[in-house]
Design a protein around this motif. Sequence first.
Motif, PDB file in Angstrom:
ATOM      1  N   ARG A  32       8.432  51.095   1.581  1.00 21.54           N
ATOM      2  CA  ARG A  32       9.155  49.892   1.166  1.00 21.54           C
ATOM      3  C   ARG A  32       8.044  48.738   1.527  1.00 21.54           C
ATOM      4  NH1 ARG A  32      14.626  46.802   3.723  1.00 21.54           N
ATOM      5  NH2 ARG A  32      13.964  44.938   3.132  1.00 21.54           N
ATOM      6  N   VAL A  33       7.340  48.695   2.488  1.00 12.06           N
ATOM      7  CA  VAL A  33       6.246  47.670   2.483  1.00 12.06           C
ATOM      8  C   VAL A  33       5.313  47.571   1.403  1.00 12.06           C
ATOM      9  CG1 VAL A  33       4.114  47.096   3.815  1.00 12.06           C
ATOM     10  CG2 VAL A  33       6.288  47.706   5.298  1.00 12.06           C
ATOM     11  N   GLN A  34       5.078  48.894   0.869  1.00 14.89           N
ATOM     12  CA  GLN A  34       4.145  48.776  -0.222  1.00 14.89           C
ATOM     13  C   GLN A  34       4.674  48.004  -1.443  1.00 14.89           C
ATOM     14  OE1 GLN A  34       3.039  53.181  -0.710  1.00 14.89           O
ATOM     15  NE2 GLN A  34       0.841  52.287  -0.728  1.00 14.89           N
ATOM     16  N   ASN A  35       6.018  48.396  -1.728  1.00  7.84           N
ATOM     17  CA  ASN A  35       6.629  47.775  -2.619  1.00  7.84           C
ATOM     18  C   ASN A  35       6.778  46.179  -2.627  1.00  7.84           C
ATOM     19  OD1 ASN A  35       8.228  48.390  -5.330  1.00  7.84           O
ATOM     20  ND2 ASN A  35       9.380  46.802  -4.253  1.00  7.84           N
ATOM     21  N   ASP A  36       6.880  45.980  -1.182  1.00 10.81           N
ATOM     22  CA  ASP A  36       7.138  44.335  -0.792  1.00 10.81           C
ATOM     23  C   ASP A  36       5.718  43.847  -1.111  1.00 10.81           C
ATOM     24  OD1 ASP A  36       9.950  44.793  -0.527  1.00 10.81           O
ATOM     25  OD2 ASP A  36       9.557  44.419   1.674  1.00 10.81           O
ATOM     26  N   LEU A  37       4.512  44.388  -0.812  1.00 10.61           N
ATOM     27  CA  LEU A  37       3.193  43.867  -1.056  1.00 10.61           C
ATOM     28  C   LEU A  37       3.060  43.497  -2.255  1.00 10.61           C
ATOM     29  CD1 LEU A  37       1.100  46.124   1.661  1.00 10.61           C
ATOM     30  CD2 LEU A  37       1.798  43.429   1.902  1.00 10.61           C
ATOM     31  N   LEU A  38       3.619  44.196  -3.184  1.00  9.01           N
ATOM     32  CA  LEU A  38       3.330  44.019  -4.705  1.00  9.01           C
ATOM     33  C   LEU A  38       4.087  42.588  -4.961  1.00  9.01           C
ATOM     34  CD1 LEU A  38       3.742  47.166  -6.778  1.00  9.01           C
ATOM     35  CD2 LEU A  38       1.516  45.912  -6.421  1.00  9.01           C
ATOM     36  N   ASP A  39       5.247  42.490  -4.137  1.00 13.76           N
ATOM     37  CA  ASP A  39       5.799  41.042  -4.518  1.00 13.76           C
ATOM     38  C   ASP A  39       5.101  40.083  -3.678  1.00 13.76           C
ATOM     39  OD1 ASP A  39       8.091  42.610  -5.534  1.00 13.76           O
ATOM     40  OD2 ASP A  39       9.389  42.259  -3.845  1.00 13.76           O
ATOM     41  N   VAL A  40       4.559  40.303  -2.550  1.00 15.88           N
ATOM     42  CA  VAL A  40       3.577  39.438  -2.110  1.00 15.88           C
ATOM     43  C   VAL A  40       2.336  38.793  -2.976  1.00 15.88           C
ATOM     44  CG1 VAL A  40       1.706  38.996  -0.166  1.00 15.88           C
ATOM     45  CG2 VAL A  40       4.010  39.999   0.318  1.00 15.88           C
ATOM     46  N   GLY A  41       1.948  40.013  -3.576  1.00 21.75           N
ATOM     47  CA  GLY A  41       0.804  39.737  -4.771  1.00 21.75           C
ATOM     48  C   GLY A  41       1.107  38.801  -5.790  1.00 21.75           C
ATOM     49  N   ALA A  42       2.476  39.261  -6.510  1.00 21.49           N
ATOM     50  CA  ALA A  42       2.785  38.399  -7.161  1.00 21.49           C
ATOM     51  C   ALA A  42       3.022  36.947  -6.768  1.00 21.49           C
ATOM     52  CB  ALA A  42       4.096  38.829  -7.765  1.00 21.49           C
ATOM     53  N   ASP A  43       3.544  36.788  -5.907  1.00 28.32           N
ATOM     54  CA  ASP A  43       3.822  35.307  -5.578  1.00 28.32           C
ATOM     55  C   ASP A  43       2.309  34.569  -5.004  1.00 28.32           C
ATOM     56  OD1 ASP A  43       4.089  32.940  -3.495  1.00 28.32           O
ATOM     57  OD2 ASP A  43       5.934  33.966  -2.834  1.00 28.32           O
ATOM     58  N   LEU A  44       1.354  35.401  -4.502  1.00 25.56           N
ATOM     59  CA  LEU A  44       0.200  34.602  -4.376  1.00 25.56           C
ATOM     60  C   LEU A  44      -0.602  34.185  -5.829  1.00 25.56           C
ATOM     61  CD1 LEU A  44      -1.282  36.607  -1.365  1.00 25.56           C
ATOM     62  CD2 LEU A  44      -0.936  34.092  -1.524  1.00 25.56           C
ATOM     63  N   SER A  45      -0.459  35.196  -6.724  1.00 26.88           N
ATOM     64  CA  SER A  45      -0.942  35.184  -8.005  1.00 26.88           C
ATOM     65  C   SER A  45      -0.607  33.738  -8.777  1.00 26.88           C
ATOM     66  CB  SER A  45      -0.995  36.271  -9.012  1.00 26.88           C
ATOM     67  OG  SER A  45       0.593  36.277  -9.179  1.00 26.88           O
ATOM     68  N   VAL A  46       0.515  33.243  -8.446  1.00 25.62           N
ATOM     69  CA  VAL A  46       1.116  31.864  -9.067  1.00 25.62           C
ATOM     70  C   VAL A  46       0.966  30.837  -8.174  1.00 25.62           C
ATOM     71  CG1 VAL A  46       3.038  31.046 -10.262  1.00 25.62           C
ATOM     72  CG2 VAL A  46       2.714  33.315 -10.637  1.00 25.62           C
ATOM     73  N   PRO A  47       0.092  29.812  -8.571  1.00 21.78           N
ATOM     74  CA  PRO A  47       0.126  28.357  -7.865  1.00 21.78           C
ATOM     75  C   PRO A  47       1.336  27.932  -7.563  1.00 21.78           C
ATOM     76  CG  PRO A  47      -1.571  28.613  -9.553  1.00 21.78           C
ATOM     77  CD  PRO A  47      -0.751  29.496  -9.858  1.00 21.78           C
ATOM     78  N   GLY A  48       1.649  27.146  -6.441  1.00 19.16           N
ATOM     79  CA  GLY A  48       2.742  26.610  -5.956  1.00 19.16           C
ATOM     80  C   GLY A  48       3.287  27.196  -4.761  1.00 19.16           C
ATOM     81  N   ALA A  49       3.541  26.344  -3.880  1.00 22.26           N
ATOM     82  CA  ALA A  49       4.045  26.797  -2.554  1.00 22.26           C
ATOM     83  C   ALA A  49       5.364  27.703  -2.630  1.00 22.26           C
ATOM     84  CB  ALA A  49       4.083  25.736  -1.502  1.00 22.26           C
ATOM     85  N   ALA A  50       6.408  27.170  -3.344  1.00 24.00           N
ATOM     86  CA  ALA A  50       7.478  28.079  -3.330  1.00 24.00           C
ATOM     87  C   ALA A  50       8.272  27.745  -4.651  1.00 24.00           C
ATOM     88  CB  ALA A  50       8.304  27.588  -2.188  1.00 24.00           C
ATOM     89  N   ALA A  51       9.325  28.496  -4.899  1.00 29.16           N
ATOM     90  CA  ALA A  51      10.140  28.119  -5.925  1.00 29.16           C
ATOM     91  C   ALA A  51      10.933  27.047  -5.940  1.00 29.16           C
ATOM     92  CB  ALA A  51      10.926  29.557  -6.291  1.00 29.16           C
TER      93      ALA A  51
END
Length: 210
Positions: free
Chosen positions: A70-89
């Motif tokens: 589960r963590v591995q999948n969530d880490l891809l979410d983390v990477g996707a978040d980090l790849s786009v500038p901006g602190a939050a949606a």
Amino acid sequence: MLEKPVTVNLTRIYTKLGDDGETHLGDMSRVSKLHPRVEAYGTVDELNATIGVALLQPDLDAKFAAWLRRVQNDLLDVGADLSVPGAAAPDAGEADAQEASGKSERARLRVGPDYTMWLELACDEVNATLEPLRSFVIPGGTPAAAHLHVCRTVCRRAERRTIAVGAEVNPEVVRYLNRLSDLLFILSRAANVTANEDTKTEPLWEPGAH
């Protein structure tokens, strides 16, 4: 109803677009491959790979293995978040304003508090089964524990790289990585204790012992 996030559509692996030492971020802006944001999500990718190796260890508890997948999948979410500038949606009000002005963008995948909350529940569940620590733990022990310690140290580095991005980073990502390193540490302890149930021992630091 929320739309399912768009994933990648790769028809060819090499593109030659990075041959000049630059890469695209998630918003298609071009930056150096040494940019702090690239360093951050690159280290998260490294962390994911080290967890993949930890999952190969035959002495890893099946429940812990399921959590790590589960963590591995969530880490891809983390990477996707980090790849786009901006602190939050944007929040609901901001999103409505954007839509009214015709400036609405495709929703970006962002890490929220629920990601970290799940880690905290997992930490508490396992930690309740362990003896209180009386010294620092020496990384090692069983193969599973040793690999989890490697994951933990890479996770700490990913956290530092994320903080180095600066203000334009989702603070939930920092919290998630901080708590994930805690979980990896707790799981490494549990892996050693489970393997030594008769003695309940784990390698501990003895200051000045030699």
